[in-house]
Design a protein around this motif. Structure first.
Motif, PDB file in Angstrom:
ATOM      1  N   ASP A  68       0.868  -1.173   0.000  1.00 63.34           N
ATOM      2  CA  ASP A  68       0.000   0.000   0.000  1.00 63.34           C
ATOM      3  C   ASP A  68       0.909   1.228   0.000  1.00 63.34           C
ATOM      4  O   ASP A  68       2.134   1.084   0.112  1.00 63.34           O
ATOM      5  CB  ASP A  68      -0.979  -0.015   1.188  1.00 63.34           C
ATOM      6  N   PRO A  69       0.374   2.430  -0.137  1.00 65.82           N
ATOM      7  CA  PRO A  69       1.246   3.608  -0.256  1.00 65.82           C
ATOM      8  C   PRO A  69       2.066   3.931   0.991  1.00 65.82           C
ATOM      9  O   PRO A  69       3.001   4.728   0.916  1.00 65.82           O
ATOM     10  CB  PRO A  69       0.247   4.744  -0.545  1.00 65.82           C
ATOM     11  N   PHE A  70       1.729   3.332   2.139  1.00 66.32           N
ATOM     12  CA  PHE A  70       2.396   3.667   3.391  1.00 66.32           C
ATOM     13  C   PHE A  70       3.410   2.626   3.862  1.00 66.32           C
ATOM     14  O   PHE A  70       4.392   2.970   4.518  1.00 66.32           O
ATOM     15  CB  PHE A  70       1.352   3.830   4.514  1.00 66.32           C
ATOM     16  N   ARG A  71       3.164   1.349   3.570  1.00 63.15           N
ATOM     17  CA  ARG A  71       3.828   0.258   4.299  1.00 63.15           C
ATOM     18  C   ARG A  71       5.355   0.339   4.349  1.00 63.15           C
ATOM     19  O   ARG A  71       5.932   0.297   5.446  1.00 63.15           O
ATOM     20  CB  ARG A  71       3.382  -1.088   3.718  1.00 63.15           C
ATOM     21  N   PRO A  72       6.065   0.457   3.217  1.00 67.09           N
ATOM     22  CA  PRO A  72       7.535   0.503   3.315  1.00 67.09           C
ATOM     23  C   PRO A  72       8.045   1.704   4.112  1.00 67.09           C
ATOM     24  O   PRO A  72       9.087   1.618   4.770  1.00 67.09           O
ATOM     25  CB  PRO A  72       7.983   0.581   1.850  1.00 67.09           C
ATOM     26  N   LEU A  73       7.313   2.804   4.067  1.00 69.99           N
ATOM     27  CA  LEU A  73       7.723   3.980   4.833  1.00 69.99           C
ATOM     28  C   LEU A  73       7.571   3.721   6.332  1.00 69.99           C
ATOM     29  O   LEU A  73       8.425   4.121   7.138  1.00 69.99           O
ATOM     30  CB  LEU A  73       6.891   5.197   4.430  1.00 69.99           C
ATOM     31  N   LEU A  74       6.515   3.055   6.728  1.00 73.73           N
ATOM     32  CA  LEU A  74       6.289   2.757   8.140  1.00 73.73           C
ATOM     33  C   LEU A  74       7.370   1.829   8.681  1.00 73.73           C
ATOM     34  O   LEU A  74       7.767   1.941   9.854  1.00 73.73           O
ATOM     35  CB  LEU A  74       4.911   2.125   8.346  1.00 73.73           C
ATOM     36  N   LEU A  75       7.834   0.916   7.835  1.00 77.90           N
ATOM     37  CA  LEU A  75       8.903   0.003   8.242  1.00 77.90           C
ATOM     38  C   LEU A  75      10.260   0.690   8.248  1.00 77.90           C
ATOM     39  O   LEU A  75      11.216   0.167   8.828  1.00 77.90           O
ATOM     40  CB  LEU A  75       8.932  -1.206   7.297  1.00 77.90           C
ATOM     41  N   GLY A  83      -0.689   0.036  11.387  1.00 79.50           N
ATOM     42  CA  GLY A  83      -1.847  -0.121  12.257  1.00 79.50           C
ATOM     43  C   GLY A  83      -2.976  -0.873  11.585  1.00 79.50           C
ATOM     44  O   GLY A  83      -2.743  -1.745  10.739  1.00 79.50           O
ATOM     45  N   PRO A  84      -4.212  -0.552  11.908  1.00 73.73           N
ATOM     46  CA  PRO A  84      -5.360  -1.295  11.374  1.00 73.73           C
ATOM     47  C   PRO A  84      -5.588  -1.037   9.892  1.00 73.73           C
ATOM     48  O   PRO A  84      -5.241   0.023   9.366  1.00 73.73           O
ATOM     49  CB  PRO A  84      -6.534  -0.750  12.201  1.00 73.73           C
ATOM     50  N   LEU A  85      -6.191  -2.011   9.244  1.00 72.21           N
ATOM     51  CA  LEU A  85      -6.562  -1.842   7.837  1.00 72.21           C
ATOM     52  C   LEU A  85      -7.611  -0.748   7.718  1.00 72.21           C
ATOM     53  O   LEU A  85      -8.590  -0.712   8.463  1.00 72.21           O
ATOM     54  CB  LEU A  85      -7.118  -3.153   7.277  1.00 72.21           C
ATOM     55  N   PHE A  95      -5.194   0.253   3.305  1.00 73.92           N
ATOM     56  CA  PHE A  95      -3.818   0.469   3.737  1.00 73.92           C
ATOM     57  C   PHE A  95      -3.747   0.279   5.246  1.00 73.92           C
ATOM     58  O   PHE A  95      -4.774   0.318   5.941  1.00 73.92           O
ATOM     59  CB  PHE A  95      -3.343   1.877   3.358  1.00 73.92           C
ATOM     60  N   ARG A  96      -2.543   0.067   5.737  1.00 70.88           N
ATOM     61  CA  ARG A  96      -2.320  -0.002   7.172  1.00 70.88           C
ATOM     62  C   ARG A  96      -2.102   1.414   7.684  1.00 70.88           C
ATOM     63  O   ARG A  96      -1.131   2.070   7.334  1.00 70.88           O
ATOM     64  CB  ARG A  96      -1.099  -0.865   7.491  1.00 70.88           C
ATOM     65  N   ALA A  97      -3.019   1.912   8.484  1.00 69.60           N
ATOM     66  CA  ALA A  97      -2.915   3.274   9.000  1.00 69.60           C
ATOM     67  C   ALA A  97      -1.668   3.402   9.877  1.00 69.60           C
ATOM     68  O   ALA A  97      -1.374   2.518  10.685  1.00 69.60           O
ATOM     69  CB  ALA A  97      -4.155   3.635   9.801  1.00 69.60           C
ATOM     70  N   PRO A  98      -0.905   4.490   9.736  1.00 69.11           N
ATOM     71  CA  PRO A  98       0.284   4.673  10.579  1.00 69.11           C
ATOM     72  C   PRO A  98      -0.085   4.859  12.052  1.00 69.11           C
ATOM     73  O   PRO A  98      -0.907   5.709  12.389  1.00 69.11           O
ATOM     74  CB  PRO A  98       0.913   5.953  10.014  1.00 69.11           C
ATOM     75  N   PRO A 131       2.738  14.965   3.328  1.00 66.13           N
ATOM     76  CA  PRO A 131       2.707  15.097   4.790  1.00 66.13           C
ATOM     77  C   PRO A 131       1.325  15.339   5.372  1.00 66.13           C
ATOM     78  O   PRO A 131       1.011  14.843   6.461  1.00 66.13           O
ATOM     79  CB  PRO A 131       3.642  16.283   5.052  1.00 66.13           C
ATOM     80  N   PHE A 132       0.475  16.081   4.673  1.00 61.78           N
ATOM     81  CA  PHE A 132      -0.873  16.311   5.186  1.00 61.78           C
ATOM     82  C   PHE A 132      -1.654  14.998   5.196  1.00 61.78           C
ATOM     83  O   PHE A 132      -2.337  14.668   6.179  1.00 61.78           O
ATOM     84  CB  PHE A 132      -1.595  17.353   4.336  1.00 61.78           C
ATOM     85  N   THR A 133      -1.565  14.245   4.119  1.00 61.72           N
ATOM     86  CA  THR A 133      -2.271  12.962   4.032  1.00 61.72           C
ATOM     87  C   THR A 133      -1.720  11.972   5.041  1.00 61.72           C
ATOM     88  O   THR A 133      -2.479  11.216   5.666  1.00 61.72           O
ATOM     89  CB  THR A 133      -2.171  12.416   2.595  1.00 61.72           C
ATOM     90  N   PHE A 134      -0.394  11.960   5.226  1.00 66.45           N
ATOM     91  CA  PHE A 134       0.200  11.066   6.224  1.00 66.45           C
ATOM     92  C   PHE A 134      -0.356  11.382   7.609  1.00 66.45           C
ATOM     93  O   PHE A 134      -0.759  10.476   8.357  1.00 66.45           O
ATOM     94  CB  PHE A 134       1.721  11.217   6.221  1.00 66.45           C
ATOM     95  N   ALA A 135      -0.400  12.672   7.957  1.00 65.08           N
ATOM     96  CA  ALA A 135      -0.909  13.062   9.274  1.00 65.08           C
ATOM     97  C   ALA A 135      -2.405  12.764   9.407  1.00 65.08           C
ATOM     98  O   ALA A 135      -2.865  12.298  10.451  1.00 65.08           O
ATOM     99  CB  ALA A 135      -0.638  14.549   9.508  1.00 65.08           C
ATOM    100  N   ALA A 136      -3.157  13.019   8.331  1.00 64.44           N
ATOM    101  CA  ALA A 136      -4.608  12.797   8.377  1.00 64.44           C
ATOM    102  C   ALA A 136      -4.960  11.320   8.528  1.00 64.44           C
ATOM    103  O   ALA A 136      -5.979  10.977   9.138  1.00 64.44           O
ATOM    104  CB  ALA A 136      -5.251  13.359   7.112  1.00 64.44           C
ATOM    105  N   CYS A 137      -4.128  10.442   7.989  1.00 61.01           N
ATOM    106  CA  CYS A 137      -4.400   9.006   8.028  1.00 61.01           C
ATOM    107  C   CYS A 137      -3.803   8.320   9.253  1.00 61.01           C
ATOM    108  O   CYS A 137      -4.025   7.129   9.470  1.00 61.01           O
ATOM    109  CB  CYS A 137      -3.855   8.335   6.763  1.00 61.01           C
ATOM    110  N   SER A 138      -3.037   9.071  10.052  1.00 56.11           N
ATOM    111  CA  SER A 138      -2.341   8.493  11.192  1.00 56.11           C
ATOM    112  C   SER A 138      -3.231   8.396  12.428  1.00 56.11           C
ATOM    113  O   SER A 138      -4.156   9.184  12.616  1.00 56.11           O
ATOM    114  CB  SER A 138      -1.108   9.326  11.537  1.00 56.11           C
ATOM    115  N   ILE A 139      -2.906   7.431  13.252  1.00 52.92           N
ATOM    116  CA  ILE A 139      -3.479   7.321  14.592  1.00 52.92           C
ATOM    117  C   ILE A 139      -2.381   7.779  15.549  1.00 52.92           C
ATOM    118  O   ILE A 139      -1.378   7.086  15.744  1.00 52.92           O
ATOM    119  CB  ILE A 139      -3.920   5.887  14.894  1.00 52.92           C
TER     120      ILE A 139
END
Length: 319
Positions: A68-75, A83-85, A95-98, A131-139
């Protein structure tokens, strides 16, 4: 006006690669690691070769290993975990929410494992969440605020993308659909702009895939440096909204629709867009898919590349 094509973002996996990865992940068949790696390599080589053959301005490796667009960055970051799907916009993809416990810090050496950048070598383009989308999708946990997260995310991202293994990286595409949906305040926009300035050394493209960005464009046109590119999804954003970008030197247009199996006529598309685009006075125009090609099957994605080439060629002829 110079017209060029490119197709950044995640590419769909071919049927054989899907079969192998599914068997390996589910354990339904024994798939040697080398066989799987060779399958990834073969599709990446084909996708890269097609783009080079079509004369694309920037070359994507397809980001085939990105689930998904986040996974390698989170790792690749400390203080962040998958986080959760979570559903991506109004699509049937997830995607897995950060999960953010503290401000992100770079964890070197992991991100290059998820790319085939060495096959591209130059004019490499990589797409990541803005960065805005990353923050908006984060827990977010504790005292982590959205503004601080945007700044720290871009600092970590700058460090990760500066890896010698990604030496050919020239263009970073920052996808910001959640920004268009949120109607950010002037203060949020200023923090967002300051965050992006931390990605020095790379050319930046800010995209708004699968959303109508017309309400956001006036504010962004006012605060974005001239050298940054916009990408507007013309399957969602009215063509008339581009008047807000008048006199911007560089512009990206999402014209090959990933919501449909219909193949556009590139020449016809160019003849329709050409007169309207020339009025804006852009020096360089980039035609692109409306969003990641991952939303269509791989064989259709390859045909969409042809549409982009035909559109760019005809726009150039008409200019």
């Amino acid at each position: 006006m110079k017209a060029k094509a490119m197709a950044p973002g995640l590419c769909p996996r071919a049927e054989e690669l899907v079969r192998l990865t599914r068997a390996a992940e589910l354990g339904t068949a024994r798939v040697p690691r080398r066989e799987l790696e060779l399958a990834f390599l073969a599709q990446a080589e084909e996708f890269i070769s097609l783009q080079k053959g079509y004369g694309f301005a920037y070359i994507s490796d397809g980001q085939l290993k990105w689930k998904d667009p986040f996974r390698p960055l989170l790792l690749s970051m400390r203080n962040v975990a998958p986080g959760p799907l979570t559903r991506w916009l109004e699509t049937n993809t997830f995607f897995r929410a950060p999960l953010v416990s503290s401000l992100p810090k770079p964890k070197p050496g992991i991100l290059p494992r998820y790319t085939h950048s060495r096959l591209v070598q130059e004019r490499y383009v990589l797409e990541v969440p803005g960065p805005f989308t990353f923050a908006a999708c984060s827990i977010r946990e504790g005292a982590v605020d959205a503004g601080g997260l945007m700044l720290a995310y871009c600092s970590a991202l700058s460090s990760l993308l500066s890896s010698p293994s990604l030496r050919g990286l020239e263009l970073v595409c920052l996808n910001e659909p959640y920004m268009a949906l949120a109607s950010p305040s002037e203060r949020q926009l200023e923090v967002w702009r300051d965050a992006l300035k931390r990605l020095e050394g790379f050319r930046l493209l800010v995209g708004f895939d699968m959303v109508d960005a017309s309400q956001l464009l006036p504010s962004l046109a006012r605060i974005m440096p001239e050298e940054w590119l916009f990408k507007v999804d013309l399957t969602r954003t009215p063509l008339e909204a581009l008047s807000m970008l008048r006199s911007r030197r560089y512009m990206g247009l999402g014209v090959a629709d990933v919501d449909t199996s219909l193949l556009e006529d590139g020449a016809q598309l160019a003849r329709f867009l050409g007169p309207r685009i020339r009025e804006l006075g852009a020096e360089e125009l980039y035609v692109m898919p409306s969003a990641d090609l991952r939303f269509v099957p791989y064989e259709l994605a390859k045909e969409k590349l042809k549409v982009l080439r035909a559109t760019a060629d005809e726009l150039l002829r008409l200019s």
